[in-house]
Design a protein around this motif. Sequence first.
Motif, PDB file in Angstrom:
ATOM      1  N   TRP A  88       0.816  -1.212   0.000  1.00 53.77           N
ATOM      2  CA  TRP A  88       0.000   0.000   0.000  1.00 53.77           C
ATOM      3  C   TRP A  88       0.853   1.266   0.000  1.00 53.77           C
ATOM      4  O   TRP A  88       0.340   2.365  -0.124  1.00 53.77           O
ATOM      5  CB  TRP A  88      -0.936   0.023   1.209  1.00 53.77           C
ATOM      6  CG  TRP A  88      -0.194  -0.012   2.503  1.00 53.77           C
ATOM      7  CD1 TRP A  88       0.280   1.058   3.198  1.00 53.77           C
ATOM      8  CD2 TRP A  88       0.184  -1.167   3.237  1.00 53.77           C
ATOM      9  NE1 TRP A  88       0.937   0.646   4.331  1.00 53.77           N
ATOM     10  CE2 TRP A  88       0.889  -0.733   4.386  1.00 53.77           C
ATOM     11  CE3 TRP A  88       0.008  -2.537   3.060  1.00 53.77           C
ATOM     12  CZ2 TRP A  88       1.416  -1.609   5.317  1.00 53.77           C
ATOM     13  CZ3 TRP A  88       0.528  -3.407   4.000  1.00 53.77           C
ATOM     14  CH2 TRP A  88       1.211  -2.945   5.105  1.00 53.77           C
ATOM     15  N   ALA A  89       2.165   1.131   0.113  1.00 52.44           N
ATOM     16  CA  ALA A  89       3.060   2.284   0.115  1.00 52.44           C
ATOM     17  C   ALA A  89       3.500   2.603  -1.314  1.00 52.44           C
ATOM     18  O   ALA A  89       3.528   1.728  -2.172  1.00 52.44           O
ATOM     19  CB  ALA A  89       4.265   1.999   0.996  1.00 52.44           C
ATOM     20  N   ARG A  90       3.838   3.866  -1.548  1.00 51.64           N
ATOM     21  CA  ARG A  90       4.144   4.262  -2.925  1.00 51.64           C
ATOM     22  C   ARG A  90       5.040   5.499  -2.956  1.00 51.64           C
ATOM     23  O   ARG A  90       5.309   6.114  -1.939  1.00 51.64           O
ATOM     24  CB  ARG A  90       2.851   4.543  -3.668  1.00 51.64           C
ATOM     25  CG  ARG A  90       1.992   5.603  -3.037  1.00 51.64           C
ATOM     26  CD  ARG A  90       0.609   5.637  -3.680  1.00 51.64           C
ATOM     27  NE  ARG A  90      -0.360   6.313  -2.851  1.00 51.64           N
ATOM     28  CZ  ARG A  90      -1.119   5.743  -1.947  1.00 51.64           C
ATOM     29  NH1 ARG A  90      -0.997   4.463  -1.709  1.00 51.64           N
ATOM     30  NH2 ARG A  90      -1.996   6.415  -1.254  1.00 51.64           N
ATOM     31  N   SER A  91       5.410   5.857  -4.173  1.00 54.24           N
ATOM     32  CA  SER A  91       6.114   7.109  -4.411  1.00 54.24           C
ATOM     33  C   SER A  91       5.091   8.175  -4.801  1.00 54.24           C
ATOM     34  O   SER A  91       3.953   7.860  -5.140  1.00 54.24           O
ATOM     35  CB  SER A  91       7.121   6.945  -5.560  1.00 54.24           C
ATOM     36  OG  SER A  91       6.435   6.776  -6.793  1.00 54.24           O
ATOM     37  N   LYS A  92       5.511   9.399  -4.787  1.00 53.83           N
ATOM     38  CA  LYS A  92       4.706  10.453  -5.382  1.00 53.83           C
ATOM     39  C   LYS A  92       4.765  10.243  -6.894  1.00 53.83           C
ATOM     40  O   LYS A  92       5.785   9.813  -7.428  1.00 53.83           O
ATOM     41  CB  LYS A  92       5.251  11.824  -5.016  1.00 53.83           C
ATOM     42  CG  LYS A  92       5.099  12.150  -3.549  1.00 53.83           C
ATOM     43  CD  LYS A  92       5.650  13.516  -3.230  1.00 53.83           C
ATOM     44  CE  LYS A  92       5.489  13.814  -1.744  1.00 53.83           C
ATOM     45  NZ  LYS A  92       6.085  15.079  -1.363  1.00 53.83           N
TER      46      LYS A  92
END
Length: 108
Positions: free
Chosen positions: A62-66
């Motif tokens: 569920w984590a990501r980059s901009k």
Amino acid sequence: DRSAPMTGRATLILRRGGGYADRMRAYRILIDGADAGEVRRNDRAVLDVPAGPVTVQARIDWARSKPMQLTLGDGEEAEIEVSNTHGAILAVWAITFGMNNYLTLTRK
């Protein structure tokens, strides 16, 4: 005419170094919101994309980059480094409060 749509192709090269955080897992690469592949530790992904405006994002769970917006010309090659923003020490904080910038994209 600058307003004419581009119809050619471009190449994105996404590189990932050998950091400790996430070392056993791949980062998913999204192009314009669609899954386009993955990049693993000490590896690279070479992606063929349409020339013109493109949005690149990296994810792990569920984590990501901009999102990174690029405009690529016909035949252009762009290199992007994908890295963990916070490192292993701040992982618990990063996957909760920092999930929207857990990964960093840097154009080289």
